[in-house]
Design a protein around this motif. Structure first.
Motif, PDB file in Angstrom:
ATOM      1  N   ASN A 100       0.783  -1.226   0.000  1.00  0.00           N
ATOM      2  CA  ASN A 100       0.000   0.000   0.000  1.00  0.00           C
ATOM      3  C   ASN A 100       0.826   1.294   0.000  1.00  0.00           C
ATOM      4  N   HIS A 101       1.163   1.774  -1.185  1.00  0.00           N
ATOM      5  CA  HIS A 101       1.881   3.046  -1.314  1.00  0.00           C
ATOM      6  C   HIS A 101       0.998   4.223  -0.925  1.00  0.00           C
ATOM      7  N   GLN A 102      -0.329   4.052  -0.986  1.00  0.00           N
ATOM      8  CA  GLN A 102      -1.227   5.150  -0.627  1.00  0.00           C
ATOM      9  C   GLN A 102      -1.052   5.538   0.834  1.00  0.00           C
ATOM     10  N   THR A 103      -0.864   4.557   1.699  1.00  0.00           N
ATOM     11  CA  THR A 103      -0.665   4.856   3.123  1.00  0.00           C
ATOM     12  C   THR A 103       0.616   5.644   3.327  1.00  0.00           C
ATOM     13  N   GLU A 104       1.684   5.226   2.653  1.00  0.00           N
ATOM     14  CA  GLU A 104       2.965   5.926   2.800  1.00  0.00           C
ATOM     15  C   GLU A 104       2.848   7.378   2.352  1.00  0.00           C
ATOM     16  N   LEU A 105       2.242   7.599   1.201  1.00  0.00           N
ATOM     17  CA  LEU A 105       2.086   8.961   0.696  1.00  0.00           C
ATOM     18  C   LEU A 105       1.192   9.778   1.624  1.00  0.00           C
ATOM     19  N   ALA A 106       0.058   9.212   2.013  1.00  0.00           N
ATOM     20  CA  ALA A 106      -0.871   9.929   2.889  1.00  0.00           C
ATOM     21  C   ALA A 106      -0.201  10.294   4.210  1.00  0.00           C
ATOM     22  N   ASP A 107       0.522   9.344   4.803  1.00  0.00           N
ATOM     23  CA  ASP A 107       1.190   9.614   6.078  1.00  0.00           C
ATOM     24  C   ASP A 107       2.183  10.769   5.951  1.00  0.00           C
ATOM     25  N   GLU A 108       2.927  10.789   4.864  1.00  0.00           N
ATOM     26  CA  GLU A 108       3.913  11.864   4.659  1.00  0.00           C
ATOM     27  C   GLU A 108       3.222  13.216   4.465  1.00  0.00           C
ATOM     28  N   LEU A 109       2.144  13.238   3.691  1.00  0.00           N
ATOM     29  CA  LEU A 109       1.418  14.494   3.465  1.00  0.00           C
ATOM     30  C   LEU A 109       0.718  14.976   4.729  1.00  0.00           C
ATOM     31  N   VAL A 110       0.246  14.049   5.558  1.00  0.00           N
ATOM     32  CA  VAL A 110      -0.346  14.418   6.849  1.00  0.00           C
ATOM     33  C   VAL A 110       0.734  14.999   7.764  1.00  0.00           C
ATOM     34  N   ARG A 111       1.903  14.344   7.826  1.00  0.00           N
ATOM     35  CA  ARG A 111       3.008  14.852   8.652  1.00  0.00           C
ATOM     36  C   ARG A 111       3.383  16.278   8.267  1.00  0.00           C
ATOM     37  N   GLY A 112       3.320  16.573   6.977  1.00  0.00           N
ATOM     38  CA  GLY A 112       3.636  17.922   6.513  1.00  0.00           C
ATOM     39  C   GLY A 112       2.500  18.913   6.736  1.00  0.00           C
ATOM     40  N   GLY A 113       1.345  18.424   7.193  1.00  0.00           N
ATOM     41  CA  GLY A 113       0.204  19.304   7.448  1.00  0.00           C
ATOM     42  C   GLY A 113      -0.540  19.724   6.197  1.00  0.00           C
ATOM     43  N   HIS A 114      -0.376  18.969   5.098  1.00  0.00           N
ATOM     44  CA  HIS A 114      -0.962  19.351   3.808  1.00  0.00           C
ATOM     45  C   HIS A 114      -2.330  18.748   3.538  1.00  0.00           C
ATOM     46  N   VAL A 115      -2.644  17.605   4.149  1.00  0.00           N
ATOM     47  CA  VAL A 115      -3.900  16.900   3.885  1.00  0.00           C
ATOM     48  C   VAL A 115      -4.443  16.317   5.179  1.00  0.00           C
ATOM     49  N   PHE A 116      -5.697  15.907   5.119  1.00  0.00           N
ATOM     50  CA  PHE A 116      -6.288  15.048   6.140  1.00  0.00           C
ATOM     51  C   PHE A 116      -6.369  13.661   5.525  1.00  0.00           C
ATOM     52  N   SER A 117      -6.311  12.642   6.358  1.00  0.00           N
ATOM     53  CA  SER A 117      -6.312  11.275   5.863  1.00  0.00           C
ATOM     54  C   SER A 117      -7.417  10.478   6.532  1.00  0.00           C
ATOM     55  N   ALA A 118      -8.022   9.580   5.756  1.00  0.00           N
ATOM     56  CA  ALA A 118      -9.098   8.731   6.268  1.00  0.00           C
ATOM     57  C   ALA A 118      -9.055   7.394   5.559  1.00  0.00           C
ATOM     58  N   THR A 119      -9.803   6.463   6.093  1.00  0.00           N
ATOM     59  CA  THR A 119     -10.131   5.223   5.410  1.00  0.00           C
ATOM     60  C   THR A 119     -11.639   5.281   5.179  1.00  0.00           C
TER      61      THR A 119
END
Length: 144
Positions: free
Chosen positions: A88-107
């Motif tokens: 799951n590359h989506q989790t890796e990308l989402a986690d990085e973008l969340v850490r940067g404060g750029h997005v919210f993440s959900a399932t």
């Protein structure tokens, strides 16, 4: 999940009045939103850029191309991770973008809860890429 009664009700309570959803080729019953809330669903569009440009909030799968396009346009973004993907590359990308404060993440299971806590004002703008950095790197490698 995004066209559920609970999700559209939560969106409406946050001030949104409509939802445009690209839902794929699967047959879905026509969703009904709360009174005063418009839902437009379509199977496929060769370009969803017009919908993204017109949006006040984008809810998308966590694919790199879509996420980066939305961020490039400066739109608030909730990425929904497909937990069934292998590697799951989506989790890796989402986690990085969340850490940067750029997005919210959900399932799909947590989307409605994320709506209630997602304040687009808290998101940080995504830095535009500087192509000169890559060009300088290539020049350095080529001359070494």
């Amino acid at each position: 999940a995004v066209v559920s009664t609970q999700s559209t009700g939560e969106l409406q309570s946050r001030g949104y009045t409509s939802l445009a959803a690209q839902i794929g080729r699967f047959h879905h019953p026509k969703p009904a939103g709360p009174d005063g809330f418009t839902i437009r669903c379509y199977a496929y569009s060769p370009s969803i850029q017009d919908d993204i440009a017109a949006a006040d909030l984008v809810i998308s799968h966590a694919g790199a191309g879509t996420a980066l396009e939305v961020l490039r346009l400066g739109k608030p973004l909730i990425v929904v991770i497909n937990e069934d993907l292998m590697g799951n590359h989506q989790t890796e990308l989402a986690d990085e973008l969340v850490r940067g404060g750029h997005v919210f993440s959900a399932t799909p299971r947590t989307l409605e809860a994320v709506f209630s806590g997602a304040d687009p004002v808290k998101l940080k703008p995504f830095q535009k890429a500087d192509p000169s950095v890559f060009r300088e790197f290539l020049e350095c490698v080529a001359t070494s």
